[in-house]
Design a protein around this motif. Structure first.
Motif, PDB file in Angstrom:
ATOM      1  N   ARG A 219       6.787   6.410  18.988  1.00 42.35           N
ATOM      2  CA  ARG A 219       5.955   6.310  18.137  1.00 42.35           C
ATOM      3  C   ARG A 219       4.598   6.451  17.810  1.00 42.35           C
ATOM      4  O   ARG A 219       4.445   6.318  16.592  1.00 42.35           O
ATOM      5  CB  ARG A 219       7.012   4.482  17.901  1.00 42.35           C
ATOM      6  N   SER A 220       3.740   6.236  18.533  1.00 42.21           N
ATOM      7  CA  SER A 220       2.827   6.107  19.284  1.00 42.21           C
ATOM      8  C   SER A 220       2.193   7.527  18.866  1.00 42.21           C
ATOM      9  O   SER A 220       1.399   7.655  18.129  1.00 42.21           O
ATOM     10  CB  SER A 220       2.472   5.308  20.758  1.00 42.21           C
ATOM     11  N   GLN A 221       3.426   8.920  19.015  1.00 40.32           N
ATOM     12  CA  GLN A 221       2.374   9.218  18.165  1.00 40.32           C
ATOM     13  C   GLN A 221       2.003   9.682  16.787  1.00 40.32           C
ATOM     14  O   GLN A 221       1.276  10.107  15.847  1.00 40.32           O
ATOM     15  CB  GLN A 221       3.205  10.885  18.900  1.00 40.32           C
TER      16      GLN A 221
ATOM     17  N   GLU B 298      -0.842   9.284  12.509  1.00 42.93           N
ATOM     18  CA  GLU B 298      -1.426   8.701  10.990  1.00 42.93           C
ATOM     19  C   GLU B 298      -3.034   7.459  11.243  1.00 42.93           C
ATOM     20  O   GLU B 298      -4.374   8.064  10.186  1.00 42.93           O
ATOM     21  CB  GLU B 298      -0.661   6.958  10.417  1.00 42.93           C
ATOM     22  N   ALA B 299      -3.253   7.263  12.325  1.00 41.69           N
ATOM     23  CA  ALA B 299      -5.286   7.212  12.652  1.00 41.69           C
ATOM     24  C   ALA B 299      -6.021   8.428  12.293  1.00 41.69           C
ATOM     25  O   ALA B 299      -6.956   8.672  11.739  1.00 41.69           O
ATOM     26  CB  ALA B 299      -4.770   6.631  13.662  1.00 41.69           C
ATOM     27  N   LEU B 300      -5.214   9.928  12.344  1.00 41.79           N
ATOM     28  CA  LEU B 300      -6.134  10.836  12.210  1.00 41.79           C
ATOM     29  C   LEU B 300      -6.356  11.213  10.640  1.00 41.79           C
ATOM     30  O   LEU B 300      -6.577  12.401  10.046  1.00 41.79           O
ATOM     31  CB  LEU B 300      -5.822  11.944  13.012  1.00 41.79           C
ATOM     32  N   ASN B 301      -5.075  10.182   9.767  1.00 38.84           N
ATOM     33  CA  ASN B 301      -5.268  10.773   8.674  1.00 38.84           C
ATOM     34  C   ASN B 301      -4.206  11.565   8.447  1.00 38.84           C
ATOM     35  O   ASN B 301      -4.689  11.879   6.870  1.00 38.84           O
ATOM     36  CB  ASN B 301      -6.843  10.829   8.141  1.00 38.84           C
ATOM     37  N   LEU B 302      -3.581  12.083   9.008  1.00 40.59           N
ATOM     38  CA  LEU B 302      -2.735  13.230   8.392  1.00 40.59           C
ATOM     39  C   LEU B 302      -1.620  12.600   7.887  1.00 40.59           C
ATOM     40  O   LEU B 302      -1.399  11.905   8.054  1.00 40.59           O
ATOM     41  CB  LEU B 302      -1.693  13.822   9.933  1.00 40.59           C
TER      42      LEU B 302
ATOM     43  N   GLY C  46       4.287  14.738   5.844  1.00 39.00           N
ATOM     44  CA  GLY C  46       4.401  16.003   6.198  1.00 39.00           C
ATOM     45  C   GLY C  46       4.360  16.330   7.404  1.00 39.00           C
ATOM     46  O   GLY C  46       4.987  17.634   7.858  1.00 39.00           O
ATOM     47  N   THR C  47       3.022  16.194   7.395  1.00 46.02           N
ATOM     48  CA  THR C  47       2.309  17.916   8.231  1.00 46.02           C
ATOM     49  C   THR C  47       2.209  17.152   9.319  1.00 46.02           C
ATOM     50  O   THR C  47       2.440  17.495  10.324  1.00 46.02           O
ATOM     51  CB  THR C  47       0.342  17.307   7.698  1.00 46.02           C
ATOM     52  N   ALA C  48       2.209  15.686  10.248  1.00 47.71           N
ATOM     53  CA  ALA C  48       2.273  14.653  10.623  1.00 47.71           C
ATOM     54  C   ALA C  48       3.752  15.409  12.383  1.00 47.71           C
ATOM     55  O   ALA C  48       4.004  15.909  12.618  1.00 47.71           O
ATOM     56  CB  ALA C  48       2.292  13.501  10.573  1.00 47.71           C
ATOM     57  N   LEU C  49       4.847  15.077  10.725  1.00 47.40           N
ATOM     58  CA  LEU C  49       5.892  15.860  11.372  1.00 47.40           C
ATOM     59  C   LEU C  49       6.014  17.386  12.309  1.00 47.40           C
ATOM     60  O   LEU C  49       6.924  17.250  12.437  1.00 47.40           O
ATOM     61  CB  LEU C  49       6.844  15.426  10.074  1.00 47.40           C
ATOM     62  N   MET C  50       5.639  17.997  11.063  1.00 50.01           N
ATOM     63  CA  MET C  50       5.436  19.482  11.190  1.00 50.01           C
ATOM     64  C   MET C  50       5.024  19.598  12.601  1.00 50.01           C
ATOM     65  O   MET C  50       4.868  20.768  12.971  1.00 50.01           O
ATOM     66  CB  MET C  50       5.162  20.406  10.434  1.00 50.01           C
ATOM     67  N   ARG C  51       3.881  19.299  12.147  1.00 51.36           N
ATOM     68  CA  ARG C  51       2.496  19.918  13.535  1.00 51.36           C
ATOM     69  C   ARG C  51       2.572  18.671  14.764  1.00 51.36           C
ATOM     70  O   ARG C  51       1.797  19.740  15.833  1.00 51.36           O
ATOM     71  CB  ARG C  51       1.222  19.832  12.607  1.00 51.36           C
TER      72      ARG C  51
END
Lengths: 240, 219, 259
Positions: free
Chosen positions: B115-117, B122-126, B129-134
């Motif tokens: 989960r922490s990933q 999120e903390a990097l403001n991604l 969708g970007t978080a999921l794919m990248r």
């Protein structure tokens, strides 16, 4: 999925079957399909018994038997996992008679499917036994139990809990695999469907009923195995 | 004579031709299974509301025999205007069947990413969708490659079912040779050996890939 | 006539690969004697107990229990490697309690205590239960007899493990760091049981421990192991008051500072 949604699906499946059985487009197919389903269930149950017996024998032989028996077990497992179930079925059905061995189709079906699933089951048994900590062996030895007693009374009962979920999947594979027996002329659910389809061309209703029938049997097995798993876990004093 | 070498060699070219069809069905079927499976998994993560219908669909497909699904696509398809040749219908059915299995594999892969990933992304403001794919996807896929490989082998071993709708793959060819010559021993045994050989090779390859991946994770 | 010692290690060596774990060790333990074995981790303490329990074979040397060889057997004057029957007969004299309890998770406390007496000693169920009830009472767990291991605390599990080993009526009891895996607050209850066992029963006991206080008051004799050899052994009082060996002193200093 949890047991509750599965049970709801089972209920809906049963309701759909019940409702369609009364419908005039579907009713004529019911008697034949029910007979076919009975054959499917008989092969599944007999195959499951053979599969469990073969898996325990081969899985334990691979772990504990002297070298020649161990190799035999490895050969069995690799041979049946390495070739496809249909090839095994056809081999027993078409090739064995050329060696002068003729077995009736029902026995061929049970043998091929049971041994096929048993080969996968042997790996399940082996994995579950190996997952029991070595400490348990040593505790048994320190209490002076014999090897046989340790396997039967200490290791296997603990391994069974880990075996139940994968066996649930294998029984589903077995049930689905029984549809192959229609190709060696056994009158199971699939065979009946094919036969009726060819004579009546009522493809939609027939295959709807057949899909619901298999779904009903699959869900029953899945739910049954889940409940068994819960009981087994409770047997270890843990919360399910 | 129980085993006729001359006959076995004589039928090899025909079986070789058929093996190409088998491999073709395997590759196309698995390509569909792997992409559709991933699509289903991504859909249920991106739109949580689709999770239940997808779960039910996956359960339905996994609970009924592939052979029936092949029949349905091939025989029922035309009734609703979907006319497919046998190879296409069969390959499609195999692909969809195994997509259900693959989606469960992918799901396990995604659930194994801590989960922490997500939180770090999120903390990097991604955005999601970007978080999921990248971030999440590249971590979720490698560990499940061996499991996918096992399903590739399983799919491969189910291609003989296509013989039920008369696709000229290995099993069907072997049966035809058998009925023409009244000799089943050689064709069916050869088909069995082909599957055994391919399975053993694939198993070895999967072990190799698995070792690579575990190494990569440790590093 | 001089009585045979209960346990005798004679020039025993144990290797793991090229690493020598136990190095030509000699040790006699008298009947009813309580011996504490201390030493740094990797000094061979656990190995000693495991060889005596016949869980690991010796690489060379001999072990005797009541004068009878464990590590070989004699048939018509010939020396043979021990067979299963021989090992099992000798194992019957020894009981062992493990660091990680190793209770059988699928059996209750009672089930753990009656399994081996029924299967190995051939006791009837009723007799086994009677014996186990007595022992569970002794370790203070009669009320928990129907609990599964996962429902018991570490200290309680370890006390069941002690009762389980005693139910086989061994002559020698081995305790392998039995408090190391316990929460600090449950260490005391386990040590109390071991202490009472020593006082009230005729038992030869070998205790591998890191609890120096316990070793001092419980043991008749303390052996300090270093690199697979007995570096120093002495009656408990002398050992702690006046250690002779520089290594012993260094070890005790380190342990006492930490504790």
């Amino acid at each position: 999925m949890g047991v509750t949604p599965l049970a709801i699906m089972l209920g809906l499946t049963a309701a759909a079957l019940w409702w369609l059985a009364g419908h005039e487009d579907y009713r004529p197919f019911m008697p034949g399909l029910v007979e076919g389903a009975a054959v499917t269930m008989r092969i599944t149950v007999a195959g499951a018994i053979l599969a469990v017996a073969a898996a325990l024998t081969a899985g334990l032989a691979r772990l504990y038997a002297p070298a020649p028996l161990r190799w035999l077990a490895v050969t069995y497992v690799e041979l049946f996992r390495g070739t496809s179930a249909l090839v095994q079925l056809f081999w027993l059905f078409f090739v064995l008679p050329q060696f002068g061995v003729t077995i009736d189709a029902f026995t061929v079906a049970v043998l091929a499917l049971g041994l096929n699933v048993g080969a996968y089951g042997a790996e399940v048994v082996r994995g579950a036994v190996l997952a029991v900590p070595l400490h348990q062996w040593e505790a048994g030895l320190a209490l002076n139990l014999s090897r046989r007693q340790i396997v039967a009374r200490i290791i296997l009962p603990q391994a069974v809990v880990a075996m139940i979920p994968p066996w649930g999947n294998l029984f589903i594979e077995l049930l689905k695999g029984t549809s192959l027996v229609s190709l060696i002329t056994l009158a199971d659910l699939t065979f009946r469907a094919q036969q009726m389809n060819q004579t009546t061309m009522q493809t939609g209703p027939i295959f709807t009923l057949v899909l619901l029938g298999y779904l009903f049997m699959s869900l029953t097995i899945t739910i049954g195995m889940r409940l068994m798993e819960r009981r087994a876990i409770r047997g270890l004093g843990r919360r399910a | 004579m129980i085993w006729d070498w001359a006959f076995a060699i004589e039928i090899l070219p025909r079986l070789g031709q058929a093996a190409i069809v088998t491999v073709q069905a395997t590759v196309m079927g698995f390509a569909l299974a792997a992409t559709l499976g991933l699509g289903l998994t991504l859909a249920r993560i991106a739109w949580p509301r689709t999770a239940l219908p997808i779960s039910v669909g996956v359960e339905l497909v996994r609970s009924t025999p592939l052979l029936i699904q092949i029949f349905v696509l091939y025989f029922v398809g035309p009734e609703i205007g979907l006319v497919l040749d046998a190879l296409t219908a069969g390959t499609l059915a195999i692909g969809v069947h195994y997509a259900a299995y693959c989606s469960e594999v992918y799901r396990a892969g995604f659930e194994a990413v801590p989960r922490s990933q997500w939180e770090a992304a999120e903390a990097l403001n991604l955005n999601r969708g970007t978080a999921l794919m990248r971030i999440i996807l590249p971590q979720a896929i490698p560990p499940v490659i061996p499991a996918l490989g096992n399903y590739l082998v399983a799919l491969f071993k189910e291609t003989p079912l296509l013989s039920a709708i008369a696709v000229l793959e290995l099993m069907q060819t072997a049966k035809i040779i058998g009925s023409e010559s009244f000799r089943y021993t050689e064709p069916i045994t050869l088909v069995g050996l082909f599957f055994l050989g391919m399975s053993l090779i694939s198993a070895a390859l999967i072990r190799l890939v698995e070792a690579r991946i575990t190494q990569g994770v440790r590093r | 006539m001089m009585q045979d010692p209960m346990v005798r290690f004679q020039n025993v060596t144990k290797r793991h690969g090229s690493h020598i774990v136990v190095d030509g060790l000699n040790l006699d333990v008298a009947r009813n004697e309580k011996v504490a074995i201390i030493g740094a981790s990797g000094s061979g303490k656990t190995s000693l107990l495991r060889m005596l329990m016949a869980l690991d074979p010796v690489d060379s040397g001999e072990i005797f229990i009541e004068g009878e060889p464990l590590t070989h057997m004699e048939r018509q004057g010939k020396r043979l490697p021990p067979d299963m029957a021989h090992i099992r007969r000798m194992r019957g004299k020894v009981g062992m309690v493990f660091q990680s309890f190793n209770l059988f998770p699928h059996l209750t406390a009672m089930g753990n205590c009656i399994e081996a007496p029924m299967r190995v000693l051939g006791l009837t169920r009723a007799a086994a239960i009677e014996r186990a009830t007595e022992l569970l009472e002794m370790v203070g767990l009669a009320s928990r007899k129907d609990y599964y291991p996962s429902q018991l605390s570490g200290g309680q599990q370890q006390r069941v493990a002690i009762a389980r080993a005693l139910a086989m009526r061994p002559k020698v009891m081995l305790f392998d760091e039995v408090t190391s895996a316990l929460d600090p607050e449950t260490v005391g209850e386990v040590l109390t049981v071991i202490r009472r066992l020593g006082e009230e029963h005729d038992l030869t006991m070998m205790v591998v421990t890191h609890q120096m206080g316990f070793a001092r008051e419980f043991a008749d004799r303390v052996c300090f192991l270093h690199q697979g050899r007995i570096c120093e052994e002495a009656p408990a009082r002398d050992f702690f008051h006046n250690p002779q060996n520089e290594r012993t002193r260094a070890f005790l200093r380190a342990v006492l500072e930490a504790g």
